[in-house]
Every structure is written in structure tokens, then in C-alpha cells.
Design an enzyme around this catalytic site. Sequence first.
Site, mmCIF file in Angstrom:
data_model
loop_
_atom_site.group_PDB
_atom_site.id
_atom_site.type_symbol
_atom_site.label_atom_id
_atom_site.label_comp_id
_atom_site.label_asym_id
_atom_site.label_seq_id
_atom_site.Cartn_x
_atom_site.Cartn_y
_atom_site.Cartn_z
ATOM 1 C CB SER A 24 20.698 -8.207 -17.439
ATOM 2 O OG SER A 24 19.457 -6.997 -17.161
ATOM 3 C CD GLU A 57 21.577 -6.013 -9.389
ATOM 4 O OE1 GLU A 57 21.581 -5.119 -9.861
ATOM 5 O OE2 GLU A 57 22.176 -5.019 -8.011
ATOM 6 C CG HIS A 63 18.757 -5.931 -14.308
ATOM 7 N ND1 HIS A 63 20.474 -5.980 -15.000
ATOM 8 C CD2 HIS A 63 18.916 -5.591 -12.827
ATOM 9 C CE1 HIS A 63 21.139 -5.930 -13.967
ATOM 10 N NE2 HIS A 63 20.454 -5.407 -12.829
HETATM 11 C C1 LIG Z 1 19.632 -0.730 -11.020
HETATM 12 C C2 LIG Z 1 20.354 -0.736 -9.784
HETATM 13 C C3 LIG Z 1 21.773 -0.779 -8.905
HETATM 14 C C4 LIG Z 1 22.234 -0.946 -8.177
HETATM 15 N N1 LIG Z 1 23.469 -1.104 -8.077
HETATM 16 C C5 LIG Z 1 24.142 -1.034 -7.163
HETATM 17 C C6 LIG Z 1 25.617 -0.934 -6.726
HETATM 18 O O1 LIG Z 1 26.017 -2.306 -7.623
HETATM 19 N N2 LIG Z 1 26.586 -0.351 -5.443
HETATM 20 C C7 LIG Z 1 26.009 0.583 -4.443
HETATM 21 O O2 LIG Z 1 26.932 0.598 -3.697
HETATM 22 N N3 LIG Z 1 24.793 0.669 -4.935
HETATM 23 C C8 LIG Z 1 23.883 0.290 -6.012
HETATM 24 N N4 LIG Z 1 22.382 0.904 -5.861
HETATM 25 C C9 LIG Z 1 21.954 1.496 -5.296
HETATM 26 C C10 LIG Z 1 21.806 2.954 -5.436
HETATM 27 O O3 LIG Z 1 23.559 2.823 -5.174
HETATM 28 C C11 LIG Z 1 21.674 3.959 -4.283
HETATM 29 O O4 LIG Z 1 20.136 4.107 -4.236
HETATM 30 C C12 LIG Z 1 21.525 5.078 -4.434
HETATM 31 O O5 LIG Z 1 21.339 5.935 -3.126
HETATM 32 C C13 LIG Z 1 21.458 6.062 -5.097
HETATM 33 O O6 LIG Z 1 22.483 6.003 -6.635
HETATM 34 P P1 LIG Z 1 22.269 7.281 -7.901
HETATM 35 O O7 LIG Z 1 22.698 6.345 -9.217
HETATM 36 O O8 LIG Z 1 20.711 6.871 -8.600
HETATM 37 O O9 LIG Z 1 21.865 8.821 -7.472
HETATM 38 P P2 LIG Z 1 21.646 9.448 -7.755
HETATM 39 O O10 LIG Z 1 21.091 9.341 -9.495
HETATM 40 O O11 LIG Z 1 22.557 10.129 -8.332
HETATM 41 O O12 LIG Z 1 20.331 9.862 -6.669
HETATM 42 C C14 LIG Z 1 20.385 10.156 -5.972
HETATM 43 C C15 LIG Z 1 19.417 11.002 -5.080
HETATM 44 O O13 LIG Z 1 19.794 11.930 -5.422
HETATM 45 C C16 LIG Z 1 19.547 13.242 -5.860
HETATM 46 N N5 LIG Z 1 19.952 13.493 -7.065
HETATM 47 C C17 LIG Z 1 20.410 13.653 -7.919
HETATM 48 N N6 LIG Z 1 21.035 14.809 -8.803
HETATM 49 C C18 LIG Z 1 21.239 15.461 -7.702
HETATM 50 C C19 LIG Z 1 21.161 17.160 -8.331
HETATM 51 N N7 LIG Z 1 21.697 17.687 -8.674
HETATM 52 N N8 LIG Z 1 20.839 17.662 -6.979
HETATM 53 C C20 LIG Z 1 20.275 17.235 -5.880
HETATM 54 N N9 LIG Z 1 19.841 15.605 -5.819
HETATM 55 C C21 LIG Z 1 19.959 15.481 -6.574
HETATM 56 C C22 LIG Z 1 17.765 12.302 -6.231
HETATM 57 O O14 LIG Z 1 17.271 12.746 -6.844
HETATM 58 C C23 LIG Z 1 17.552 11.150 -5.423
HETATM 59 O O15 LIG Z 1 17.121 10.916 -4.615
HETATM 60 C C24 LIG Z 1 21.763 0.339 -7.353
HETATM 61 C C25 LIG Z 1 20.754 0.806 -7.476
HETATM 62 C C26 LIG Z 1 20.037 0.800 -8.820
HETATM 63 C C27 LIG Z 1 18.575 0.826 -9.089
#
Ligand SMILES: Cc1cc2nc3c(=O)[nH]c(=O)nc-3n(C[C@H](O)[C@H](O)[C@H](O)COP(=O)(O)OP(=O)(O)OC[C@H]3O[C@@H](n4cnc5c(N)ncnc54)[C@H](O)[C@@H]3O)c2cc1C
Length: 278
Positions: free
Chosen positions: A9, A11, A259
Site C-alpha cells: 500500500s 501513503e 506500506h
Molecule cells: C502508519 C502511521 C500513520 C500516521 N498517520 C498520521 C496522520 O495521518 N495524521 C497525524 O496527525 N499523525 C499520523 N501519524 C502519527 C501519529 O499520530 C503519532 O505517532 C501519534 O503521536 C500517536 O498516534 P497513535 O495513534 O499511535 O497513538 P496511541 O496509540 O494513542 O499512542 C500514543 C502514545 O500514548 C501511549 N498510550 C496509548 N494508550 C495509553 C493509555 N491508555 N494510557 C497511557 N498511555 C497510553 C502509547 O504508548 C504511546 O506512547 C501516523 C503514524 C503512523 C505510524
Amino acid sequence: MSTSRPPISFEFFPAKTPEGAARLRTTCQQLAQFRPEFFSVTFGAGGSTQDGTLAAVLDIRNAGHAAAPHLSCIGATREGIRALVQNYKEHGIRHIVALRGDIPSGMVEMGDFRYANELVSFLRAEFGDWFHIEVAAYPEFHPQAPSAEADIRNFVNKVNAGANAAITQYFFNADAYFRFVDAVTARGVSIPVVPGIMPIQNFSQLARFSEMCGAEIPRWLRLRLQAMGDDVASIRAFGLDVVTELCDRLLSNGAPGLHFYTLNSAGAVSTICQRLGY
Ligand SMILES: Cc1cc2nc3c(=O)[nH]c(=O)nc-3n(C[C@H](O)[C@H](O)[C@H](O)COP(=O)(O)OP(=O)(O)OC[C@H]3O[C@@H](n4cnc5c(N)ncnc54)[C@H](O)[C@@H]3O)c2cc1C
């Protein structure tokens, strides 16, 4: 192309101008020859506009390809996310990359979602199985994670909230990926964890991205790239070799697909895909 290769895929980020959108259509057309499973479009990342995500996704679909919007929830309300996702549903979109997003500096109002697992739970509660949901994974661990173990636990929670698949942050150390997959598999995760692949084209840009997202550029790679200075052709040629070898090793050892972070450009990614036999 060989039809037996694992799925790939690509991006994109949304274009900011009509000229950029036209260029993106050309890039999409060039990459379509590799028959990707889908193209994804980032959301609000790196200053891109959020409306641009839907526009780009519709453009890709109008060209006859599958497309998935990214969706980040930081600072958003439940109502806002519901309306946005309902709009995606009405457009027949069934594939979303669900993320927390990076916390903007100075942000005081977190919104209704703190972490991506809460967004995944919300999407499942509101929209059932309509969407195929991808989440992010971090083989070298998320920069804000208090520990490797906590990050693994949080990833497993996110999967258990209802994710169908995961895409990783990019990395250059295949062992980090395999160790991560082993660790989450041992905790019951059985969804595909697809490596995110960043082509190497420009050292200073790569160093900046890596600093922000916690991806490590190994010392041997950093020193080799630094030694090439402004010699763009050498950096690209070397980068193609390094990244193709990484992809090859990942696929040979069971990675379920790849990806590519294209940065909206087809050149390097096309060469890598060709060399891999796509
Ligand atoms: C494939 C990919 C695509 C991306 N696309 C975008 C995009 O389109 N737009 C954008 O803005 N960013 C994007 N990002 C970046 C991403 O938004 C950042 O890395 C962000 O800081 C974390 O997002 P996450 O969804 O992994 O967060 P989470 O899974 O919520 O994790 C974030 C942090 O919080 C911690 N955490 C999770 N759950 C808990 C909990 N219950 N209690 C305490 N700590 C917790 C985790 O350990 C981690 O350190 C992308 C990243 C990747 C890998």
C-alpha cells in the site's frame, strides 16, 4: 507484476494546491501499476488540511483505486468525529487508519479522546463492522511511551478495541520489527502488522523526521549518508540499496506486506517495488 507477492500500500498527504492535486493524480497513476491493495491519505499531519483528506481519497477512488483516509482524534469531540466518519460512510468509504495524532505544542484542551484505542472503540460502537480499521505500531517504540513494555501493552489494548490490521512507523532495523511482532503475538495479537517503509532520498529531511517520530537511523547508516554530503545521486542510489534490502529481508522472513511512505513522489518507491518483483 507477480500476483503472489504480499500486498503493498502507498501513503500520500493531501495536496495544498490544485497543481499539487494534479501532481498527486499523476503519482497515483504511476504507482497504480504495482496494484496496491490501497492508497492511504494522511489527516492533519505536518500542517496538511483536514478537508484535503476527503478530497484526495475521492480523487483516488474516482481513478478506480481503493483508498483509506487517516483519522486522528486528538482535540476532537465525539460529535465532530461522528459527523466526519458518517460522511466517509456516506461516500462508501470502508477503510480507515485510526490514530491519536501528535499533540500540538501548547494544546490545553485534549478533546474527548486521549488515545487511539478510545477512537477505535468509538468507531466500533458507532459504526459496527462497517470499517476495516488500521492502527499504528511502533517497533522502536513511541517517543512518549514510558517504557517498551507499556507501549506494547497499549498497542495490544488498541488491537483488542477492534483493529483489523496495523501499520508500523518506519524503521531501518528489521530486528526491531521482528521482536515487536514476536512480543505482541505472545500477547495474543493475530492481526497483520505491516512494516511502514520510508525511502531514503534526503538525509537532512530524514534526520528531522526521525528525530520527531522516534525512528532510529542506525549509526552505520547515518555516517554513510553524512559522508555523502550534498551528493544527492549517491544518497539516492545508496538509499535504494539499503531500503530494498530491508524490504527483501522483511518479506523473506514473513512480513505480511509493505506500506510505503511515498511523500507524494513515485520515483524511489517505484524502483524499490520493481526491484522487489512487484
Ligand atoms: C502508519 C502511521 C500513520 C500516521 N498517520 C498520521 C496522520 O495521518 N495524521 C497525524 O496527525 N499523525 C499520523 N501519524 C502519527 C501519529 O499520530 C503519532 O505517532 C501519534 O503521536 C500517536 O498516534 P497513535 O495513534 O499511535 O497513538 P496511541 O496509540 O494513542 O499512542 C500514543 C502514545 O500514548 C501511549 N498510550 C496509548 N494508550 C495509553 C493509555 N491508555 N494510557 C497511557 N498511555 C497510553 C502509547 O504508548 C504511546 O506512547 C501516523 C503514524 C503512523 C505510524
